[in-house]
Design a protein around this motif. Structure first.
Motif, PDB file in Angstrom:
ATOM      1  N   UNK A   1       1.924  -0.828   6.052  1.00  8.40           N
ATOM      2  CA  UNK A   1       1.529  -2.001   5.282  1.00  8.40           C
ATOM      3  C   UNK A   1       2.263  -1.998   3.942  1.00  8.40           C
ATOM      4  N   UNK A   2       3.304  -2.811   3.867  1.00 12.50           N
ATOM      5  CA  UNK A   2       4.090  -2.891   2.635  1.00 12.50           C
ATOM      6  C   UNK A   2       3.354  -3.608   1.507  1.00 12.50           C
ATOM      7  N   UNK A   3       2.251  -4.266   1.849  1.00 10.37           N
ATOM      8  CA  UNK A   3       1.493  -4.981   0.826  1.00 10.37           C
ATOM      9  C   UNK A   3       0.229  -4.226   0.397  1.00 10.37           C
ATOM     10  N   UNK A   4       0.057  -3.023   0.895  1.00  9.29           N
ATOM     11  CA  UNK A   4      -1.155  -2.259   0.588  1.00  9.29           C
ATOM     12  C   UNK A   4      -1.301  -2.051  -0.919  1.00  9.29           C
ATOM     13  N   UNK A   5      -2.451  -2.453  -1.460  1.00  7.29           N
ATOM     14  CA  UNK A   5      -2.717  -2.265  -2.874  1.00  7.29           C
ATOM     15  C   UNK A   5      -1.877  -3.125  -3.789  1.00  7.29           C
ATOM     16  N   UNK A   6      -1.230  -4.133  -3.238  1.00  8.32           N
ATOM     17  CA  UNK A   6      -0.307  -4.941  -4.017  1.00  8.32           C
ATOM     18  C   UNK A   6      -0.827  -6.373  -4.121  1.00  8.32           C
ATOM     19  N   UNK A   7      -0.928  -6.888  -5.314  1.00  8.56           N
ATOM     20  CA  UNK A   7      -1.334  -8.267  -5.530  1.00  8.56           C
ATOM     21  C   UNK A   7      -0.090  -9.114  -5.762  1.00  8.56           C
ATOM     22  N   UNK A   8       0.239  -9.975  -4.807  1.00  8.46           N
ATOM     23  CA  UNK A   8       1.440 -10.802  -4.941  1.00  8.46           C
ATOM     24  C   UNK A   8       1.101 -12.276  -5.103  1.00  8.46           C
ATOM     25  N   UNK A   9      -0.149 -12.582  -5.306  1.00  9.02           N
ATOM     26  CA  UNK A   9      -0.553 -13.983  -5.436  1.00  9.02           C
ATOM     27  C   UNK A   9       0.169 -14.627  -6.620  1.00  9.02           C
ATOM     28  N   UNK A  10       0.834 -15.753  -6.335  1.00  7.92           N
ATOM     29  CA  UNK A  10       1.548 -16.479  -7.360  1.00  7.92           C
ATOM     30  C   UNK A  10       2.860 -15.857  -7.793  1.00  7.92           C
TER      31      UNK A  10
ATOM     32  N   UNK B   1       8.744  -8.054  13.496  1.00  8.70           N
ATOM     33  CA  UNK B   1       8.512  -7.761  12.081  1.00  8.70           C
ATOM     34  C   UNK B   1       9.827  -7.796  11.287  1.00  8.70           C
ATOM     35  N   UNK B   2      10.932  -7.634  11.962  1.00 11.15           N
ATOM     36  CA  UNK B   2      12.214  -7.629  11.279  1.00 11.15           C
ATOM     37  C   UNK B   2      12.831  -8.996  11.084  1.00 11.15           C
ATOM     38  N   UNK B   3      12.262 -10.010  11.726  1.00  8.46           N
ATOM     39  CA  UNK B   3      12.834 -11.342  11.674  1.00  8.46           C
ATOM     40  C   UNK B   3      12.491 -12.027  10.356  1.00  8.46           C
ATOM     41  N   UNK B   4      13.421 -12.835   9.873  1.00  9.45           N
ATOM     42  CA  UNK B   4      13.201 -13.547   8.618  1.00  9.45           C
ATOM     43  C   UNK B   4      12.012 -14.486   8.688  1.00  9.45           C
ATOM     44  N   UNK B   5      11.785 -15.082   9.856  1.00 13.44           N
ATOM     45  CA  UNK B   5      10.651 -16.000   9.992  1.00 13.44           C
ATOM     46  C   UNK B   5       9.334 -15.281   9.734  1.00 13.44           C
ATOM     47  N   UNK B   6       9.200 -14.071  10.305  1.00 17.75           N
ATOM     48  CA  UNK B   6       7.971 -13.300  10.077  1.00 17.75           C
ATOM     49  C   UNK B   6       7.776 -13.013   8.593  1.00 17.75           C
ATOM     50  N   UNK B   7       8.822 -12.624   7.910  1.00 19.35           N
ATOM     51  CA  UNK B   7       8.708 -12.211   6.509  1.00 19.35           C
ATOM     52  C   UNK B   7       8.238 -13.363   5.618  1.00 19.35           C
ATOM     53  N   UNK B   8       8.741 -14.572   5.890  1.00 22.96           N
ATOM     54  CA  UNK B   8       8.271 -15.740   5.150  1.00 22.96           C
ATOM     55  C   UNK B   8       6.804 -16.026   5.474  1.00 22.96           C
ATOM     56  N   UNK B   9       6.441 -15.906   6.758  1.00 20.00           N
ATOM     57  CA  UNK B   9       5.064 -16.158   7.174  1.00 20.00           C
ATOM     58  C   UNK B   9       4.100 -15.175   6.520  1.00 20.00           C
ATOM     59  N   UNK B  10       4.470 -13.893   6.516  1.00 22.27           N
ATOM     60  CA  UNK B  10       3.586 -12.868   5.956  1.00 22.27           C
ATOM     61  C   UNK B  10       3.458 -13.027   4.443  1.00 22.27           C
ATOM     62  N   UNK B  11       4.548 -13.342   3.774  1.00 17.78           N
ATOM     63  CA  UNK B  11       4.489 -13.549   2.332  1.00 17.78           C
ATOM     64  C   UNK B  11       3.527 -14.686   2.002  1.00 17.78           C
ATOM     65  N   UNK B  12       3.571 -15.767   2.789  1.00 25.89           N
ATOM     66  CA  UNK B  12       2.654 -16.885   2.566  1.00 25.89           C
ATOM     67  C   UNK B  12       1.212 -16.465   2.800  1.00 25.89           C
ATOM     68  N   UNK B  13       0.989 -15.658   3.851  1.00 24.91           N
ATOM     69  CA  UNK B  13      -0.377 -15.182   4.114  1.00 24.91           C
ATOM     70  C   UNK B  13      -0.899 -14.331   2.958  1.00 24.91           C
ATOM     71  N   UNK B  14      -0.001 -13.632   2.298  1.00 27.99           N
ATOM     72  CA  UNK B  14      -0.388 -12.776   1.183  1.00 27.99           C
ATOM     73  C   UNK B  14      -0.585 -13.561  -0.114  1.00 27.99           C
ATOM     74  N   UNK B  15      -0.278 -14.856  -0.075  1.00 27.26           N
ATOM     75  CA  UNK B  15      -0.468 -15.686  -1.252  1.00 27.26           C
ATOM     76  C   UNK B  15       0.714 -15.728  -2.187  1.00 27.26           C
TER      77      UNK B  15
END
Length: 543
Positions: free
Chosen positions: A149-158, A183-197
């Motif tokens: 989980x590359x977003x663990x403990x990370x607040x990226x909102x905004x 998980x390596x595809x660019x589409x996934x990375x944009x989708x996950x970033x949006x889910x993370x806010x």
């Protein structure tokens, strides 16, 4: 496991007696390289304007496909129509020519097109970054099955997340090893970033990891892109998405007092994502147009099990009219990508219609829209299927046929995914051919064409590529000529059909194998399954 059909001895004897050479060749004579070449030439002609959805090129392409499907004897595939409407929105962007970077040590500008390419999936009038904080989030992956989980403990909102392309490469036992996962595809990375806010997501480009040069990304600079119309169920999107070149990313890190070792650290467990003391400013003006694009569908209704379906797919679209190349040519004809595969659909249809005995299962020929924009036509079909996906036996996809001669081998993309590769191998062996496996699985090609949307729904999906062992040529010929064409012509106006240099014997032989695979399934009771280790196995079995 494959479901095998066991026959009583008397039936087996009858089938054995009927299994003569003529029966084995039933339908094969219908294939014609002259017909295939004519159709490729027509679809990739300048008069089709590069076949971009929402343009006159789409109008002409859809009409052409309907005409050819009728001529091949196909029934309408969507009730009384050959067309499935695909509601979409076209988002045209105009980004500022520079992105302002403010770091702890310095402030500077990155140059649009040369250093970065940005766009948005938001249907607003404008979006912007205004001194927006940047966070380095490794590969931007949340994969519970790998305890990653590359977003663990990370607040990226905004905030803007800066991520690497492809999968973490520090442990061969993680993800797909050398083979890219979704998980390596660019589409996934944009989708996950949006889910993370996150407000924005920028991917660091690297040619080997992405499997294509930055010039391909540059085709998105200040142009138009499509996505599905989601006004009834709005999706979640970042304000700004795009790519940075590696030198631009390193310059950004240096402005934060970091160096490229930070990028390398993301490959290993224990990596800790962290905010960068860097802020970005950029602005994008937006024009939106809601309209309807089209999938084109024909079928041959099964004589005994019409509700059980085998789908052949190819995307008809390409990039339209865009930035001129060095010769001044601005029409992206897309002869190989994918007029060739679309023409192949018509050849397959002609072959199935020529069979002495109609297929027992329904055969569907699906030409989908907007693959180049994000696999949207097949995504829409998979979410709004005309034929039940639970009753869809297999999806067989074509995206670029062999243009340089008959080969001993045919390539399977996505080794070890499902049993369709075993069926294909058996059919290939009967013809004295062999299966070759995808040479660069790290490129993630299995996740980059329309079969993927069927796989995501649990339908066993096969994607083949051209072989390289050209009969009568030295061992390096096929790979050299194939790779050179991709390097020089992929997503460029120069991807044009040339009857003098294109040798379509190999395309015909590959189409015959795909035909034999579908013919076998169309007369049988087998339901190919997903293999152990495939991420799609649990989807099918859970239904």
């Amino acid at each position: 496991m494959m479901k095998k059909l066991f026959l009583p001895l008397s039936a087996a004897v009858i089938l054995s007696a009927c299994g003569n050479k003529a029966d084995e060749n039933d339908g094969i004579a219908a294939f014609s390289k002259d017909s295939l070449g004519t159709h490729i030439a027509q679809l990739s002609a300048d008069s089709f304007y590069g076949r971009k959805p929402f343009t006159e090129g789409e109008v002409r392409t859809v009409a052409w496909l309907e005409e050819k499907m009728k001529a091949a004897g196909l029934e309408p595939g969507n009730g009384n129509s050959y067309v499935q409407d695909v509601p979409m929105v076209r988002i045209t962007t105009q980004a500022d020519p520079q992105m302002l970077v403010k770091g702890a040590k310095e402030a500077f500008s990155l140059e649009g097109f040369d250093d970065y390419v940005i766009w948005t999936d938001k249907a607003d009038s404008a979006v912007s970054l205004d001194n927006t904080e940047v966070v380095f989030a490794g590969y931007g992956v949340v994969a519970p099955e790998y305890q990653w989980n590359d977003y663990a403990g990370l607040d990226v909102k905004g905030k803007v997340v800066l991520v690497k392309v492809n999968d973490p490469q520090g442990d061969a036992k993680l993800f797909g090893g050398k083979a890219m996962t979704y998980y390596g595809r660019w589409t996934y990375k944009f989708e996950e970033a949006a889910r993370q806010g996150a407000r924005g997501c920028l991917i660091i480009h690297d040619t080997p990891a992405a499997s294509y040069p930055f010039t391909v990304v540059q085709n998105n600079w200040n142009g138009s892109r499509l996505r599905l119309d989601d006004r009834k169920q709005p999706g979640t999107y970042c304000d700004v998405i795009g790519w940075l070149t590696t030198p631009a990313a390193v310059k950004l890190l240096q402005a934060a007092g970091k160096d490229s070792s930070m990028l390398a650290s993301a490959d290993h467990r224990g990596f800790k994502p962290e905010p960068l003391d860097v802020k970005l400013s950029a602005r994008i003006k937006i024009k939106t147009e809601y309209n309807v694009s089209h999938n084109v569908v024909g079928k041959i209704t099964g004589s005994k099990k019409p509700d059980e379906v085998i789908i052949y797919s190819a995307h008809w679209d390409h990039l339209g009219v865009g930035k001129p190349d060095e010769t001044g040519d601005s029409i992206y004809n897309g002869a190989l990508d994918n007029a060739s595969g679309t023409a192949g659909l018509i050849e397959l249809a002609r072959a199935f219609k020529s069979l002495k005995k109609a297929p027992e299962r329904t055969i569907v020929f699906l030409a989908v829209t907007a693959e180049e924009q994000g696999l949207w036509g097949s995504a829409y079909y998979a979410s709004n299927p005309i034929f039940s996906l639970d009753k869809t036996v297999a999806a067989i996809n074509m995206d670029g046929l062999n243009w340089y001669g008959a080969t001993k081998d045919i390539t399977v993309v996505g080794r070890g995914q499902n049993e369709l590769e075993d069926y294909l191998q058996e059919e290939a062996e009967k013809k004295g051919r062999v299966i070759a496996w995808e040479e660069k699985p790290e490129g993630g090609a299995y996740y980059r064409s329309d079969h993927f949307n069927f796989a995501k729904k649990g339908v066993p999906a096969l994607y083949t590529g051209s072989g390289v062992n050209v009969i009568g040529k030295d061992s390096s010929y096929g790979r050299t000529i194939r790779d050179a064409y991709g390097k020089e012509h992929y997503h460029r106006p120069s991807d044009e059909y040339d009857s003098k240099t294109w040798v379509l014997d190999g395309a015909i032989e590959d189409l015959k194998l795909m035909f034999l695979l579908g013919r076998r399934l169309s007369y049988g009771n087998d339901w190919p399954g997903w293999k152990e280790g495939s991420e799609f196995k649990k989807i099918r079995e859970g239904k």
